[in-house]
Design an enzyme around this catalytic site. Structure first.
Site, PDB file in Angstrom:
ATOM      1  N   CYS A   1       0.851  -1.194   0.000  1.00  0.00           N
ATOM      2  CA  CYS A   1       0.000   0.000   0.000  1.00  0.00           C
ATOM      3  C   CYS A   1       0.887   1.243   0.000  1.00  0.00           C
ATOM      4  CB  CYS A   1      -0.880  -0.018   1.247  1.00  0.00           C
ATOM      5  SG  CYS A   1      -1.834   1.468   1.481  1.00  0.00           S
TER       6      CYS A   1
ATOM      7  N   CYS B   1       1.305   4.205   4.018  1.00  0.00           N
ATOM      8  CA  CYS B   1       2.266   4.316   5.111  1.00  0.00           C
ATOM      9  C   CYS B   1       3.648   3.934   4.601  1.00  0.00           C
ATOM     10  CB  CYS B   1       1.924   3.334   6.235  1.00  0.00           C
ATOM     11  SG  CYS B   1       0.382   3.692   7.079  1.00  0.00           S
TER      12      CYS B   1
ATOM     13  N   TYR C   1      -1.672  31.888   3.919  1.00  0.00           N
ATOM     14  CA  TYR C   1      -1.945  30.506   3.492  1.00  0.00           C
ATOM     15  C   TYR C   1      -3.005  29.909   4.434  1.00  0.00           C
ATOM     16  CZ  TYR C   1       2.754  31.538   1.732  1.00  0.00           C
ATOM     17  OH  TYR C   1       3.856  32.135   1.175  1.00  0.00           O
TER      18      TYR C   1
ATOM     19  N   CYS D   1       5.060  22.149   6.881  1.00  0.00           N
ATOM     20  CA  CYS D   1       4.938  20.712   6.616  1.00  0.00           C
ATOM     21  C   CYS D   1       6.197  20.176   5.948  1.00  0.00           C
ATOM     22  CB  CYS D   1       3.703  20.427   5.766  1.00  0.00           C
ATOM     23  SG  CYS D   1       3.697  21.316   4.205  1.00  0.00           S
TER      24      CYS D   1
HETATM   25  N1  SAH Z   1      -3.657  26.938   7.448  1.00  0.00           N
HETATM   26  C1  SAH Z   1      -4.602  26.075   6.793  1.00  0.00           C
HETATM   27  C2  SAH Z   1      -4.153  25.511   5.435  1.00  0.00           C
HETATM   28  C3  SAH Z   1      -2.701  25.225   5.242  1.00  0.00           C
HETATM   29  S1  SAH Z   1      -2.325  24.329   3.768  1.00  0.00           S
HETATM   30  C4  SAH Z   1      -5.010  24.962   7.709  1.00  0.00           C
HETATM   31  O1  SAH Z   1      -4.319  24.667   8.682  1.00  0.00           O
HETATM   32  O2  SAH Z   1      -6.057  24.355   7.489  1.00  0.00           O
HETATM   33  C5  SAH Z   1      -1.618  25.571   2.740  1.00  0.00           C
HETATM   34  C6  SAH Z   1      -2.625  26.442   2.055  1.00  0.00           C
HETATM   35  O3  SAH Z   1      -1.924  27.389   1.253  1.00  0.00           O
HETATM   36  C7  SAH Z   1      -3.575  25.723   1.108  1.00  0.00           C
HETATM   37  O4  SAH Z   1      -4.893  26.045   1.480  1.00  0.00           O
HETATM   38  C8  SAH Z   1      -3.231  26.298  -0.292  1.00  0.00           C
HETATM   39  O5  SAH Z   1      -4.352  26.417  -1.129  1.00  0.00           O
HETATM   40  C9  SAH Z   1      -2.669  27.641   0.070  1.00  0.00           C
HETATM   41  N2  SAH Z   1      -1.736  28.267  -0.897  1.00  0.00           N
HETATM   42  C10 SAH Z   1      -0.856  27.650  -1.730  1.00  0.00           C
HETATM   43  N3  SAH Z   1      -0.103  28.548  -2.380  1.00  0.00           N
HETATM   44  C11 SAH Z   1      -0.501  29.779  -1.958  1.00  0.00           C
HETATM   45  C12 SAH Z   1      -0.086  31.122  -2.260  1.00  0.00           C
HETATM   46  N4  SAH Z   1       0.888  31.355  -3.111  1.00  0.00           N
HETATM   47  N5  SAH Z   1      -0.709  32.124  -1.614  1.00  0.00           N
HETATM   48  C13 SAH Z   1      -1.700  31.891  -0.718  1.00  0.00           C
HETATM   49  N6  SAH Z   1      -2.135  30.650  -0.400  1.00  0.00           N
HETATM   50  C14 SAH Z   1      -1.541  29.607  -1.013  1.00  0.00           C
END
Ligand code: SAH
Length: 460
Positions: free
Chosen positions: A77, A80, A317, A414
């Protein structure tokens, strides 16, 4: 060494993809499913100049960290990578990965890191943590209807024994069994990628862990699911069932979900809580998959933000506004920025259902919205939170943050490598790394999430 040679290797390290690494004649070999401490026999599959790839053939002496995987198909799979490693060791490995990146790529002095590093938050029970699963539907070799997961890097469905995944919710299995029985009885065909024929492509299942609410969405290669009332009646008897929908996806594509959602039964969303903030989640919404650890992650971000109730906070973001709303109750105001318009619609709706009126959301790229608003309107921030995708923050986002001179920058990441790169820039431009905490959002995978507090150094 050459292809097909059998070699004996002691595994001494782990690669970014979770593969074991050992050396033979000074040459590094990458061996999937081998873990640090194993003595293994492996067969060379591919040799490059200074390194190669080998297949695990035999474990000659198991590592003390080795444990039996809970899933029979853990190796095939693609989900993991390190289920055969003891959970404590997984945590130690991930903490080490964050530290090494900050030391090496981030050039953070060891004494600064040692003072800042607060360890890694693991799970008490690192199974059944996922609130979302997407199962492809197909046929096994004998032609029986089946649901499973794709084998790593392929589109071959591994039929899961009892269609269960040890990371997913217990309800997934009875839901899938009900759907397959229905498909068999009513001759509803599974989708076949090669011929682009058949109807049911994927089943998406989501569960609100705080509410017990369940959502099922069938992704179909057609306009409607025949006899959907029968399926709805059967699925709705499962405790917690709240939303049954179809998503139409008629494209030849790897993208799972289609754009249209049709409600078959109940609501078109489920409700969940992270802490005391309520969220409506529809089949297309982005939502963190591990709600228990998400609350700990956001709790850490909140603590690092050091809010007193007066601060202006920017959340770059921001997705569906999860962190923004988590912080809003304790801040003066929060401004969220996110590139996906639908996510911003969800964010505004989530603010409304929580009666949060001090959060504003902007659609656009962080690297355009923030510099634009700073140059034109001179917007200010006391605290800036960023939670970028793996590639980290664009240079201009970092530069603008530095110009805005917030007291604190809370960096949620991340990917420890891009985090380290960005920490290096911020340390060179008036900020010091004060606190670091890793959070294990995805046990049994190689991913690790990190929260850093960078504080402004006076006089810089
Ligand atoms: N903070 C949120 C999401 C984090 S994931 C939570 O914890 O739920 C990162 C996010 O960044 C995603 O939603 C993605 O769509 C967004 N993203 C990606 N590139 C971006 C950019 N250049 N400017 C603004 N947002 C962006």
């Amino acid at each position: 060494m050459q292809k097909n040679d059998l070699v004996t290797v002691r595994i001494e390290d782990m690669g970014t993809g979770g593969e074991g690494i050992g050396k033979v004649d000074g040459c590094a070999l990458f061996i999937k499913d081998a873990i640090i401490g194993d003595l293994v026999e492996a067969k060379i599959m591919k040799m490059k100049k200074n390194y190669g790839y080998a297949r695990l053939m035999n474990i000659l002496a198991p590592s003390p960290a080795r444990q039996n995987a809970r899933c029979k198909e853990a190796r095939r799979c693609g989900g993991c990578q390190i289920q055969e490693m003891d959970y404590r060791q997984q945590l130690a490995f991930k903490k080490g990965k964050v530290e090494n990146n900050l030391l090496r790529l981030g050039a953070v002095p060891k004494e600064v890191l040692d003072a800042a590093m607060e360890g890694i938050i693991g799970m008490d029970e690192p199974f059944r943590y996922r609130n979302k699963a997407q199962y492809p539907i197909g046929r096994d070799r004998e032609g029986h209807l089946t649901a499973g997961f794709y084998a790593g890097r392929t589109h071959q469905i591994i039929p899961l024994p009892d269609m269960d995944c040890a990371l997913g919710a217990e309800e997934n299995q009875p839901i899938l069994q009900e759907i397959l029985a229905f498909m068999g009885e009513y001759h509803v065909q599974p989708y076949d990628e090669e011929s682009h024929a058949g109807l049911v492509r994927h089943v998406l299942i989501r569960k609100g862990f705080a509410t017990g609410e369940l959502m099922v969405c069938l992704v179909i290669n057609g306009d409607a699911l025949p006899h959907s009332d029968v399926l709805a009646e059967r699925l709705s008897s499962i405790q917690g069932m709240t939303s049954i929908t179809c998503s139409v996806n008629r494209e030849k594509t790897n993208v799972i979900m289609g754009k249209d959602i049709k409600t078959i039964w109940g609501q078109d969303y489920i409700t969940d809580y992270i802490g005391d903030v309520k969220f409506h989640i529809s089949p297309l919404s982005f939502y963190q998959v591990n709600p228990v650890q998400t609350e700990r992650l956001y709790g850490t971000a909140l603590e690092f933000a050091g809010l007193t109730g007066k601060e202006t906070v920017w959340d770059l973001y921001c997705g569906i506004g999860t962190i923004s709303l988590f912080l809003a109750r304790r801040a003066g105001c929060v401004c969220g920025v996110e590139i996906v318009p639908q996510a911003i619609r969800d964010a505004k709706n989530n603010a409304a259902i929580n009666d949060i009126s001090n959060a504003r959301f902007y659609v656009g790229k962080a690297e355009e919205v923030l510099p634009g608003m700073y140059e034109k309107e001179g917007v200010q921030a006391d605290v800036i939170v960023v939670d970028p995708p793996r590639k980290g923050c664009e240079q201009i986002v970092l530069e603008t943050m530095v110009k805005m001179q917030p007291d604190r920058i809370v960096y949620v990441s991340c990917d420890p490598a891009t985090l380290a790169r960005d920490v290096k820039y911020l340390r060179g431009n008036g900020y010091e790394l004060d606190r670091v905490k890793a959070v294990d959002m995805f046990p049994h995978t190689v991913h690790v999430e990190t929260v850093c507090l960078m504080s402004r150094v006076e006089g810089k």
